[in-house]
Structures are given as C-alpha cells and as structure tokens.
Design a protein around this motif. Structure first.
Motif, PDB file in Angstrom:
ATOM      1  N   ASP A 314      32.833  -5.168  -3.347  1.00 38.39           N
ATOM      2  CA  ASP A 314      32.135  -3.917  -3.673  1.00 38.39           C
ATOM      3  C   ASP A 314      31.086  -4.159  -4.749  1.00 38.39           C
ATOM      4  OD1 ASP A 314      33.127  -3.438  -6.399  1.00 38.39           O
ATOM      5  OD2 ASP A 314      35.074  -2.977  -5.486  1.00 38.39           O
ATOM      6  N   THR A 333      46.810   0.916 -15.331  1.00 39.05           N
ATOM      7  CA  THR A 333      45.745   1.716 -14.759  1.00 39.05           C
ATOM      8  C   THR A 333      44.730   2.025 -15.847  1.00 39.05           C
ATOM      9  OG1 THR A 333      45.194   3.769 -13.628  1.00 39.05           O
ATOM     10  CG2 THR A 333      47.052   3.865 -15.145  1.00 39.05           C
ATOM     11  N   THR A 334      43.459   2.140 -15.457  1.00 34.94           N
ATOM     12  CA  THR A 334      42.454   2.560 -16.433  1.00 34.94           C
ATOM     13  C   THR A 334      42.049   4.002 -16.131  1.00 34.94           C
ATOM     14  OG1 THR A 334      40.764   1.636 -14.996  1.00 34.94           O
ATOM     15  CG2 THR A 334      41.512   0.244 -16.823  1.00 34.94           C
ATOM     16  N   LYS A 335      42.775   4.588 -15.168  1.00 35.52           N
ATOM     17  CA  LYS A 335      42.415   5.959 -14.763  1.00 35.52           C
ATOM     18  C   LYS A 335      43.269   6.963 -15.527  1.00 35.52           C
ATOM     19  CE  LYS A 335      41.491   3.761 -10.464  1.00 35.52           C
ATOM     20  NZ  LYS A 335      41.981   3.424  -9.134  1.00 35.52           N
ATOM     21  N   THR A 341      48.210   5.689 -10.833  1.00 33.30           N
ATOM     22  CA  THR A 341      49.637   5.439 -11.036  1.00 33.30           C
ATOM     23  C   THR A 341      49.835   4.006 -11.534  1.00 33.30           C
ATOM     24  OG1 THR A 341      49.876   4.608  -8.795  1.00 33.30           O
ATOM     25  CG2 THR A 341      50.311   6.950  -9.143  1.00 33.30           C
ATOM     26  N   LEU A 345      47.986  -1.927  -6.846  1.00 28.40           N
ATOM     27  CA  LEU A 345      47.732  -3.369  -6.770  1.00 28.40           C
ATOM     28  C   LEU A 345      49.013  -4.173  -6.959  1.00 28.40           C
ATOM     29  CD1 LEU A 345      44.303  -3.834  -8.540  1.00 28.40           C
ATOM     30  CD2 LEU A 345      44.842  -3.913  -6.107  1.00 28.40           C
TER      31      LEU A 345
HETATM   32  N1  LIG Z   1      37.343  -2.323  -7.002  1.00 33.65           N
HETATM   33  C1  LIG Z   1      37.629  -2.144  -8.297  1.00 33.65           C
HETATM   34  N2  LIG Z   1      36.668  -2.078  -9.238  1.00 33.65           N
HETATM   35  C2  LIG Z   1      36.968  -1.906 -10.546  1.00 33.65           C
HETATM   36  N3  LIG Z   1      38.220  -1.810 -11.026  1.00 33.65           N
HETATM   37  C3  LIG Z   1      39.237  -1.882 -10.156  1.00 33.65           C
HETATM   38  C4  LIG Z   1      39.010  -2.046  -8.760  1.00 33.65           C
HETATM   39  N4  LIG Z   1      40.219  -2.080  -8.159  1.00 33.65           N
HETATM   40  C5  LIG Z   1      41.140  -1.937  -9.122  1.00 33.65           C
HETATM   41  N5  LIG Z   1      40.574  -1.808 -10.328  1.00 33.65           N
HETATM   42  C6  LIG Z   1      41.254  -1.657 -11.614  1.00 33.65           C
HETATM   43  O1  LIG Z   1      42.641  -1.974 -11.429  1.00 33.65           O
HETATM   44  C7  LIG Z   1      43.473  -0.942 -11.920  1.00 33.65           C
HETATM   45  C8  LIG Z   1      44.791  -0.922 -11.192  1.00 33.65           C
HETATM   46  O2  LIG Z   1      44.643  -0.518  -9.850  1.00 33.65           O
HETATM   47  P1  LIG Z   1      45.888   0.065  -9.076  1.00 33.65           P
HETATM   48  O3  LIG Z   1      47.037  -0.860  -9.262  1.00 33.65           O
HETATM   49  O4  LIG Z   1      45.486   0.396  -7.695  1.00 33.65           O
HETATM   50  O5  LIG Z   1      46.256   1.379  -9.886  1.00 33.65           O
HETATM   51  P2  LIG Z   1      45.460   2.748  -9.953  1.00 33.65           P
HETATM   52  O6  LIG Z   1      44.486   2.788  -8.819  1.00 33.65           O
HETATM   53  O7  LIG Z   1      46.526   3.783  -9.832  1.00 33.65           O
HETATM   54  O8  LIG Z   1      44.802   2.744 -11.299  1.00 33.65           O
HETATM   55  C9  LIG Z   1      42.637   0.287 -11.809  1.00 33.65           C
HETATM   56  O9  LIG Z   1      43.047   1.297 -12.703  1.00 33.65           O
HETATM   57  C10 LIG Z   1      41.248  -0.250 -12.134  1.00 33.65           C
HETATM   58  O10 LIG Z   1      41.048  -0.336 -13.530  1.00 33.65           O
END
Ligand SMILES: Nc1ncnc2c1ncn2[C@@H]1O[C@H](COP(=O)(O)OP(=O)(O)O)[C@@H](O)[C@H]1O
Ligand SMILES: [Mg+2]
Length: 380
Positions: A314, A333-335, A341, A345
């Motif tokens: 991406d 998570t950074t959200k 959650t 990943l």
């Molecule tokens: N394509 C991406 N671009 C930027 N950051 C990403 C991407 N995919 C994942 N991340 C980072 O990885 C973190 C963990 O992802 P994930 O385990 O799916 O948990 P969540 O989506 O609930 O935050 C995300 O919060 C984000 O910071």
C-alpha cells in the motif's frame, strides 16, 4: 632406598584421594587419612577389619565381593561409582578404582568422594521435575489465554463481517425500496400496468437474490476450516476481493493485482483469506487515518526457492520504525479503542506461522507505505 620409602609414605598419607589396601579375603590391611575422612572412621576402627563394614548392607557387600572384587583379582582394572556407608549411617557416593597388586594377593582401591556431585545431580533431577510441573501449569494458563484470544478475535471479525455485509446490502436494499415506492405510487394514482409491474417485481427478485448470494458468500468466507486444501494465492486473493472490494472502492482505494505465481499451496483456505482481509482492512484504516489522496493497493504473487509469496503493497503512509517489531504483538494497536483491537495481525501471524508453516512479515516500502509479505511452502 630409605628416602624413597619416606616419599611414598608421605604421598600415601597426604594424598587427596582415599587409599585402601585389602587382602584376598577382603580384610583391610592399610588405609590412609583421606579414606578415613571420607567414611568417617578412625584408622584403628578399620584396620584388620573385614571391608563389609564399609558397605550399606551385608547383601551389597557380598555382591561387591562376588562381582567387583573378582573382576579386579582376575587382573582387570575396575572403575565404578558406588555407594558406601558412612560411620554415621548415611550413604555416601564414591568413585572407586581397583588394581591388583603384590602377585595378585592384594587389591589396591583408590577412592574419591563424589557425594556432592551425585547429591547435586539428584537435587537437579528433583528441580527438573518441579520445573516440569510448573511448565505444565503455565502451558495450561497460556492455552486458556490463547483460547480467549481466539474468541475475542472471532468477535472482532464478526463485527467487521457485519460491517461488510451492511455495505454489500446497501445497494440492493435501496433498489428494492425504490422499486416498491415506485409501484406504490403507481397504485396510488391508479396507473396499473401489468407488464410494467411484472418487470419491476423481477427487479426486486434480482435484488433479493443478490442479498441472499452475499449472505452465502459471507457464510462460506467465515466458515471455520477443518482441513487444509490445495489452492493458490490467486484464488485466495480473488475470493477475498469479492467480499471486500465494494468497501475498498467506497473508500476510493484503487486495487490492482499482479499474479506472477500460480503455484499450489496447501493451506486452511478460509483462515488465509481472513489474513488477507485483515491486511487489506488495516491498509484501508491507514489510508483514512493518514488522509492519503491517491490510494493504491497492489496484490502481487510470485514464487522463489520452493516458496510462494503474496505481497500486499500500500501507499498509506507506512508504519513508524519503532512500531515495526510491535505490530504483531497481542493487543498492539495505534488506533483508538473503538477502532482497534490489536488482534488482527497477531491472529494472522499465528495462522500463517503456526497453522500453515509459513512466514508473515511487514516492511516499509518506497511508495510511502507498508508491504505485508505472506510466504508459504509450495505444494508439489
Ligand atoms: N498497512 C498498514 N499501514 C500502517 N500501519 C499498519 C498497517 N497495518 C497495520 N498497521 C499497524 O499495526 C497495528 C496493529 O494492527 P492489527 O493487529 O490489525 O490491530 P488493529 O487493526 O486493531 O489496530 C495497527 O494499529 C497499525 O498501527
Ligand atoms: Mg486490524
């Protein structure tokens, strides 16, 4: 000559090892101080006594006489770890080496105390046992945690699934309600044309069928796999896009595919599709969060050295360097708490690496974005 004797006497008395000389009948003829120290007896208490006194039981002494003593008498050296009895009654571990001397009339035993070492080994074995018990109980705790995690992951996925279904349903539902309003209006003004009605009704039927098809798609998509199947990344990508493309399009993301590999992989198909879905959803989140104007995702498959690869590339801003090795951690998570959650990943990594014997990694790419790489062994 006299000097030599003195030397030997000195060595005998001050040697760090215990020395014991017995005759053919196993009567003790001589012993040194170190030996006395090892077994706790005084010199006078042992000299001229039968060696039986040193053994833990008469039975054990007889056995030693029959086997060990005879081996030495037959001119073989003997070297073994054995248990003597200390004067105080407790057993002591010794290393004992025997040689026949003086025309096979006497046996010279050299004895070292290995009690500490053996005790240590026994203690170690005990510790090992308790350690194993502790590990077992910790493994149980971890398993339970794992189970809960999977449950939470499933819930999170179900939430996302409902969100996707509602996206997919919006268009046919709108079209059904538009058609029924149109028909109602016609009835209201008494303009009733049978042919037109039938046509409109068949439109409603089409939309209803579309609704039912999407539900079936979703049901299949989220079914729990029991068995691995032979498939390939192209299949997985196409099936996943069928589900998520409307959402990505809705977020103005341009999705392209580049299938260079059609090699077979042997995997849990639905689980793998969910991994791809997780990664695509994360990219969508990143595009929105970073407010990117031109949004591109490329899904690229290729093969190398008996492995098939799927890269999901991406240009959504990428992952902060300090987070690159944390994103696969549970709950990272950074959200905001409502959006993330931190499970996606981590579950995806488990699926790829534990269940499918592959590898899931992430890097930042030169398009100001992230690339997720799934690597699975090619099935010949
Ligand atoms: N394509 C991406 N671009 C930027 N950051 C990403 C991407 N995919 C994942 N991340 C980072 O990885 C973190 C963990 O992802 P994930 O385990 O799916 O948990 P969540 O989506 O609930 O935050 C995300 O919060 C984000 O910071
Ligand atoms: Mg996620």
């Amino acid at each position: 000559m006299k000097n030599k004797e003195k030397w030997f006497e000195h060595i005998f008395n001050n040697s760090g090892v215990g020395i014991l000389i017995v005759d053919k009948n196993r009567t003790i003829l001589e012993l040194n101080k170190t030996f006395c120290d090892i077994v706790g007896y005084k010199y006078e208490e042992l000299i001229k006594k039968h060696a039986r006194i040193l053994h833990i039981s008469d039975e054990s002494s007889d056995k030693f006489g029959k086997i060990a003593f005879n081996t030495v008498l037959e001119n073989n050296t003997l070297d073994l770890e054995y248990k003597f009895r200390h004067k105080n009654g407790y057993p002591i571990w010794i290393k004992i080496t025997g040689d026949v001397i003086r025309d096979k009339q006497e046996v010279l035993w050299i004895i070292t105390n290995i009690n500490k070492r053996v005790m240590f080994q026994e203690e170690l074995a005990k510790l090992n046992d308790t350690l194993n018990i502790k590990i077992d109980s910790q493994v149980k705790v971890l398993r339970e945690k794992d189970r809960q995690l999977q449950y939470q992951g499933r819930l999170a996925q179900m939430g996302e699934m409902l969100n996707m279904i509602s996206h997919q349903w919006r268009q046919p539902l709108t079209s059904i309600s538009a058609t029924t309003s149109f028909l109602q209006a016609k009835l209201f003004i008494n303009e009733f044309n049978q042919e037109e009605f039938l046509e409109e009704l068949s439109l409603i039927e089409d939309s209803a069928e579309h609704l039912s098809n999407t539900i079936n798609d979703f049901r299949n998509f989220f079914k729990v796999d029991k068995q691995k199947v032979i498939t390939n990344f192209k299949n997985i990508v196409e099936n996943t896009l069928k589900i998520i493309k409307p959402i990505l399009t809705n977020s103005h993301i341009n999705v392209t595919t580049n299938f260079e590999s059609h090699d077979n992989i042997y995997t849990l198909e639905n689980e793998l599709r969910q991994v791809v879905l997780n990664i695509l959803k994360n990219a969508e989140d990143a595009f929105i969060e970073n407010d990117i104007k031109n949004r591109d995702i490329e899904l690229h498959t290729f093969s190398k050295n008996n492995f098939a690869y799927l890269e999901i590339i991406d240009n959504a801003g990428g992952i902060k360097d300090e987070n690159l090795n944390k994103i696969f951690n549970t709950y990272f998570t950074t959200k905001s708490s409502t959006n993330g959650t931190g499970l996606g990943l981590c579950m995806s990594k488990t699926i790829i690496e534990d269940n499918c014997k592959g590898k899931l990694t992430a890097i930042n790419n030169k398009n100001n974005g992230a690339t997720f790489i799934i690597k699975l062994p090619i099935k010949k």
